[in-house]
Design a protein around this motif. Structure first.
Motif, PDB file in Angstrom:
ATOM      1  N   ASP A   1       0.861  -1.175   0.000  1.00  0.00           N
ATOM      2  CA  ASP A   1       0.000   0.000   0.000  1.00  0.00           C
ATOM      3  C   ASP A   1       0.902   1.231   0.000  1.00  0.00           C
ATOM      4  O   ASP A   1       1.504   1.569   1.026  1.00  0.00           O
ATOM      5  N   GLN A   2       1.012   1.897  -1.138  1.00  0.00           N
ATOM      6  CA  GLN A   2       1.984   2.971  -1.288  1.00  0.00           C
ATOM      7  C   GLN A   2       1.700   4.155  -0.380  1.00  0.00           C
ATOM      8  O   GLN A   2       2.636   4.787   0.155  1.00  0.00           O
ATOM      9  N   MET A   3       0.440   4.490  -0.175  1.00  0.00           N
ATOM     10  CA  MET A   3       0.107   5.631   0.682  1.00  0.00           C
ATOM     11  C   MET A   3       0.522   5.349   2.130  1.00  0.00           C
ATOM     12  O   MET A   3       1.099   6.210   2.806  1.00  0.00           O
ATOM     13  N   ARG A   4       0.243   4.146   2.586  1.00  0.00           N
ATOM     14  CA  ARG A   4       0.604   3.809   3.967  1.00  0.00           C
ATOM     15  C   ARG A   4       2.116   3.644   4.113  1.00  0.00           C
ATOM     16  O   ARG A   4       2.693   3.981   5.153  1.00  0.00           O
ATOM     17  N   ALA A   5       2.754   3.153   3.070  1.00  0.00           N
ATOM     18  CA  ALA A   5       4.211   3.039   3.098  1.00  0.00           C
ATOM     19  C   ALA A   5       4.845   4.420   3.181  1.00  0.00           C
ATOM     20  O   ALA A   5       5.845   4.626   3.887  1.00  0.00           O
ATOM     21  N   GLU A   6       4.252   5.385   2.469  1.00  0.00           N
ATOM     22  CA  GLU A   6       4.763   6.753   2.521  1.00  0.00           C
ATOM     23  C   GLU A   6       4.602   7.339   3.920  1.00  0.00           C
ATOM     24  O   GLU A   6       5.489   8.042   4.435  1.00  0.00           O
TER      25      GLU A   6
ATOM     26  N   ALA B   1      12.609   3.144   5.283  1.00  0.00           N
ATOM     27  CA  ALA B   1      13.468   3.950   4.415  1.00  0.00           C
ATOM     28  C   ALA B   1      13.284   3.455   2.985  1.00  0.00           C
ATOM     29  O   ALA B   1      13.189   2.253   2.743  1.00  0.00           O
ATOM     30  N   ARG B   2      13.209   4.389   2.048  1.00  0.00           N
ATOM     31  CA  ARG B   2      13.069   4.048   0.628  1.00  0.00           C
ATOM     32  C   ARG B   2      14.385   4.333  -0.085  1.00  0.00           C
ATOM     33  O   ARG B   2      14.963   5.410   0.056  1.00  0.00           O
ATOM     34  N   GLU B   3      14.832   3.358  -0.866  1.00  0.00           N
ATOM     35  CA  GLU B   3      16.039   3.532  -1.680  1.00  0.00           C
ATOM     36  C   GLU B   3      15.713   3.015  -3.072  1.00  0.00           C
ATOM     37  O   GLU B   3      15.846   1.826  -3.351  1.00  0.00           O
ATOM     38  N   GLY B   4      15.229   3.896  -3.921  1.00  0.00           N
ATOM     39  CA  GLY B   4      14.751   3.484  -5.235  1.00  0.00           C
ATOM     40  C   GLY B   4      13.494   2.636  -5.075  1.00  0.00           C
ATOM     41  O   GLY B   4      12.529   3.048  -4.430  1.00  0.00           O
ATOM     42  N   ASP B   5      13.513   1.449  -5.669  1.00  0.00           N
ATOM     43  CA  ASP B   5      12.369   0.548  -5.552  1.00  0.00           C
ATOM     44  C   ASP B   5      12.391  -0.269  -4.261  1.00  0.00           C
ATOM     45  O   ASP B   5      11.451  -1.012  -3.982  1.00  0.00           O
ATOM     46  N   ARG B   6      13.457  -0.126  -3.505  1.00  0.00           N
ATOM     47  CA  ARG B   6      13.633  -0.973  -2.321  1.00  0.00           C
ATOM     48  C   ARG B   6      13.069  -0.304  -1.072  1.00  0.00           C
ATOM     49  O   ARG B   6      13.288   0.887  -0.835  1.00  0.00           O
ATOM     50  N   LEU B   7      12.360  -1.103  -0.292  1.00  0.00           N
ATOM     51  CA  LEU B   7      11.848  -0.666   1.003  1.00  0.00           C
ATOM     52  C   LEU B   7      12.569  -1.456   2.082  1.00  0.00           C
ATOM     53  O   LEU B   7      12.672  -2.679   1.995  1.00  0.00           O
TER      54      LEU B   7
ATOM     55  N   VAL C   1       4.250  -2.495  11.427  1.00  0.00           N
ATOM     56  CA  VAL C   1       4.651  -1.931  10.135  1.00  0.00           C
ATOM     57  C   VAL C   1       4.166  -2.823   8.998  1.00  0.00           C
ATOM     58  O   VAL C   1       3.616  -2.344   7.994  1.00  0.00           O
ATOM     59  N   LEU C   2       4.346  -4.120   9.166  1.00  0.00           N
ATOM     60  CA  LEU C   2       3.917  -5.064   8.134  1.00  0.00           C
ATOM     61  C   LEU C   2       2.414  -4.971   7.903  1.00  0.00           C
ATOM     62  O   LEU C   2       1.948  -4.912   6.756  1.00  0.00           O
ATOM     63  N   ALA C   3       1.642  -4.956   8.987  1.00  0.00           N
ATOM     64  CA  ALA C   3       0.187  -4.869   8.864  1.00  0.00           C
ATOM     65  C   ALA C   3      -0.233  -3.558   8.210  1.00  0.00           C
ATOM     66  O   ALA C   3      -1.246  -3.498   7.500  1.00  0.00           O
ATOM     67  N   GLU C   4       0.562  -2.519   8.427  1.00  0.00           N
ATOM     68  CA  GLU C   4       0.224  -1.205   7.905  1.00  0.00           C
ATOM     69  C   GLU C   4       0.447  -1.110   6.401  1.00  0.00           C
ATOM     70  O   GLU C   4      -0.379  -0.536   5.677  1.00  0.00           O
ATOM     71  N   ILE C   5       1.551  -1.677   5.893  1.00  0.00           N
ATOM     72  CA  ILE C   5       1.908  -1.424   4.494  1.00  0.00           C
ATOM     73  C   ILE C   5       1.504  -2.552   3.548  1.00  0.00           C
ATOM     74  O   ILE C   5       1.549  -2.363   2.332  1.00  0.00           O
ATOM     75  N   ALA C   6       1.127  -3.717   4.077  1.00  0.00           N
ATOM     76  CA  ALA C   6       0.736  -4.813   3.187  1.00  0.00           C
ATOM     77  C   ALA C   6      -0.471  -4.412   2.348  1.00  0.00           C
ATOM     78  O   ALA C   6      -1.436  -3.839   2.853  1.00  0.00           O
ATOM     79  N   GLY C   7      -0.390  -4.704   1.047  1.00  0.00           N
ATOM     80  CA  GLY C   7      -1.478  -4.370   0.150  1.00  0.00           C
ATOM     81  C   GLY C   7      -2.757  -5.110   0.469  1.00  0.00           C
ATOM     82  O   GLY C   7      -2.743  -6.116   1.189  1.00  0.00           O
ATOM     83  N   PRO C   8      -3.885  -4.635  -0.064  1.00  0.00           N
ATOM     84  CA  PRO C   8      -5.179  -5.227   0.258  1.00  0.00           C
ATOM     85  C   PRO C   8      -5.299  -6.707  -0.131  1.00  0.00           C
ATOM     86  O   PRO C   8      -5.885  -7.490   0.608  1.00  0.00           O
ATOM     87  N   ASP C   9      -4.708  -7.096  -1.244  1.00  0.00           N
ATOM     88  CA  ASP C   9      -4.780  -8.507  -1.657  1.00  0.00           C
ATOM     89  C   ASP C   9      -4.031  -9.393  -0.676  1.00  0.00           C
ATOM     90  O   ASP C   9      -4.443 -10.539  -0.422  1.00  0.00           O
TER      91      ASP C   9
END
Length: 384
Positions: free
Chosen positions: A338-343, A352-358, A371-379
């Motif tokens: 989930d890009q919004m939550r990752a941001e 921390a973001r380094e290019g495509d790497r989180l 953190v995992l529960a927060e950023i994992a996508g809906p699927d």
């Protein structure tokens, strides 16, 4: 990537009060019966995987150092006949640091073990008594010295954030541990696992754990101290000199294929999850009747594989390549992360973001599950 093989030996002399692993205490163990069962189980897995390159073998438990070295040697020999050993294959055996088991280290090295992981757990006698260990600090240190004389690579475990433990006490204990000069350390904060004796004792108020602020400070100090000593954290609880990382465990954390044999062992191969019978007697019965100890086998949907890969990958200091992970499982990137939550987590200093790497920061590692529960996508969340 090379295949990995996990072999579970379920027996212990005593059940530790904090342990929720599949371990059992038995008065007698028929080694011949176990040899036949484990060899058959291994051969069954090899028929399915085919003759791949084997990068690592890990004897876990339980207490694998209680295994007769001759049995260890037979299992390694059969593995070499069923698969192609990588030139630098890593063969690890977990060991308790008792003098009786240390006396077997020379024979285990001859059998083919080239790496050991010692369950020291503490360098303090009072702490060892609290943790229910059968060895004292002096015996543990002596076993470590024996291991360093016989094995190419040595790691050991310590448990910290124990009841009443202060920052100064852990700094001193960690400093002593680092002075032994091993290339790898596994450092775990004490957690209360359901179904253990500690879970009951904790519920009854027999002891208290350090509060969250102290536990977080202990974790941060541990990462700083090990990094300064040249053993940076490469995983949430594991620290190593560059090149000394556990290649077997990296197979798990990179979500590559591994086969697991022995009671309760898990496996992941070709998108299929396997689970062996947990109770030793049930495992032996299944192996004798069916030629394997599998109790459950199921194909994993792509989203579930991606969820597991995300969970395992974020444990690593290197983090995950989100687009590559999505492509690997045929999913959209926004379905994986989930890009919004990752941001948001990035702004909070948890990621921390380094290019495509989180990658999860040291601060984020303290609350990794959140953190995992927060950023994992809906699927992916639908698979949890």
């Amino acid at each position: 990537m090379a295949l990995a093989l996990y072999i579970h030996w379920p027996f212990c002399l005593k059940k530790c009060p904090y342990c929720d692993f599949n371990s059992h205490v038995r008065n007698e163990v028929d080694t011949g019966t176990w040899e036949r069962a484990l060899l058959a189980d291994m051969a069954y897995e090899a028929e399915i995987t085919g003759r791949q390159e084997l990068g690592s073998i890990f004897f876990g438990g339980g207490t694998p150092s209680l295994m007769p070295p001759a049995l260890v040697e037979k299992l390694i020999r059969q593995a070499s006949e069923l698969w192609d050993f990588a030139p630098n294959i890593e063969i690890t055996l977990e060991a308790n640091p008792s003098s009786v088991e240390a006396a077997r280290f020379a024979d285990l090295a001859v059998a083919g073990i080239n790496r050991t992981s010692l369950g020291l757990q503490s360098l303090d006698d009072n702490a060892l008594k609290f943790l229910g260990r059968l060895h004292d600090a002096k015996e543990g240190i002596a076993a470590l010295e024996v291991a360093q004389n016989h094995f190419e690579r040595v790691s050991f475990d310590l448990i910290y954030a124990r009841p009443g433990q202060t920052m100064a006490q852990w700094q001193s204990e960690l400093g002593t541990a680092l002075a032994f000069g091993t290339g790898h350390l596994s450092l775990y904060q004490l957690t209360i696992e359901p179904g253990t004796r500690f879970a009951t004792d904790f519920r009854l108020g027999k002891f208290e754990l350090p509060d969250e602020d102290l536990a977080s400070d202990l974790y941060a100090m541990t990462r700083t101290r090990t990094k300064t000593a040249g053993l940076p954290a490469y995983e949430i609880s594991n620290h190593a000199r560059p090149g000394e990382e556990s290649r077997h465990n990296l197979t798990y954390w990179h979500y590559e294929d591994y086969v697991g044999i022995g009671p309760g062992a898990h496996g992941r191969r070709g998108g299929v999850a396997t689970q062996r019978h947990r109770k030793p007697e049930n495992y032996l019965k299944a192996a004798a009747e069916k030629g394997h100890g599998i109790s459950e086998e199921r194909a994993l949907p792509a989203a579930e594989q991606a969820a597991e890969a995300l969970m395992m990958g974020l444990r690593l200091a290197e983090g995950i390549d989100a687009p590559a992970l999505a492509r690997r499982f045929g999913l959209r990137e926004d379905a994986v992360v989930d890009q919004m939550r990752a941001e948001l987590c990035t702004k909070l200093g948890l990621i921390a973001r380094e290019g495509d790497r989180l990658r999860v920061t040291g601060r984020g590692m303290v609350v990794l599950d959140s953190v995992l529960a927060e950023i994992a996508g809906p699927d992916l969340m639908d698979t949890q």
